[in-house]
Design a protein around this motif. Structure first.
Motif, PDB file in Angstrom:
ATOM      1  N   GLY A   1       0.819  -1.204   0.000  1.00  0.00           N
ATOM      2  CA  GLY A   1       0.000   0.000   0.000  1.00  0.00           C
ATOM      3  C   GLY A   1       0.857   1.260   0.000  1.00  0.00           C
ATOM      4  N   PHE A   2       1.930   1.256   0.805  1.00  0.00           N
ATOM      5  CA  PHE A   2       2.851   2.388   0.780  1.00  0.00           C
ATOM      6  C   PHE A   2       3.543   2.504  -0.571  1.00  0.00           C
ATOM      7  CE2 PHE A   2       2.899   2.169   5.532  1.00  0.00           C
ATOM      8  CZ  PHE A   2       2.444   3.459   5.740  1.00  0.00           C
ATOM      9  N   ALA A   3       3.841   1.375  -1.198  1.00  0.00           N
ATOM     10  CA  ALA A   3       4.461   1.405  -2.523  1.00  0.00           C
ATOM     11  C   ALA A   3       3.509   2.007  -3.552  1.00  0.00           C
ATOM     12  CB  ALA A   3       4.868  -0.001  -2.947  1.00  0.00           C
ATOM     13  N   LEU A   4       2.226   1.699  -3.446  1.00  0.00           N
ATOM     14  CA  LEU A   4       1.256   2.296  -4.360  1.00  0.00           C
ATOM     15  C   LEU A   4       1.153   3.814  -4.169  1.00  0.00           C
ATOM     16  CD1 LEU A   4      -1.798  -0.135  -4.436  1.00  0.00           C
ATOM     17  CD2 LEU A   4      -0.387   0.582  -6.356  1.00  0.00           C
ATOM     18  N   ILE A   5       1.302   4.250  -2.949  1.00  0.00           N
ATOM     19  CA  ILE A   5       1.239   5.689  -2.687  1.00  0.00           C
ATOM     20  C   ILE A   5       2.463   6.392  -3.267  1.00  0.00           C
ATOM     21  CG2 ILE A   5       1.255   7.439  -0.860  1.00  0.00           C
ATOM     22  CD1 ILE A   5      -0.270   5.401   0.883  1.00  0.00           C
ATOM     23  N   ARG A   6       3.626   5.774  -3.136  1.00  0.00           N
ATOM     24  CA  ARG A   6       4.883   6.425  -3.492  1.00  0.00           C
ATOM     25  C   ARG A   6       5.349   6.194  -4.932  1.00  0.00           C
ATOM     26  NH1 ARG A   6       6.685  10.329  -0.869  1.00  0.00           N
ATOM     27  NH2 ARG A   6       8.763   9.725  -1.453  1.00  0.00           N
TER      28      ARG A   6
END
Length: 61
Positions: free
Chosen positions: A15-20
């Motif tokens: 999820g953090f990877a999708l944000i960044r």
């Protein structure tokens, strides 16, 4: 220990990877708001699941 907890942690990281993820300048630039919303929802939902499982294991005998 429940092995699904590691899966939940991996999902939070994704999820953090999708944000960044940088989508500027690519053909996927139009879906950037969708990936941000999806990433934020993923992090929130699976963080709440981990909190629930932690509290549940604290009060379980």
């Amino acid at each position: 220990m429940d092995n699904r907890i590691f899966l939940f942690l991996a999902t939070i990281l994704s999820g953090f990877a999708l944000i960044r993820v940088p989508l500027a300048g690519s053909f996927l630039e139009d879906v950037s708001p969708v990936t941000n919303i999806l990433g934020i929802l993923t992090v929130i939902v699976f963080s709440l699941v981990l909190i629930y499982k932690g509290v549940k294991s604290l009060f379980q005998k």
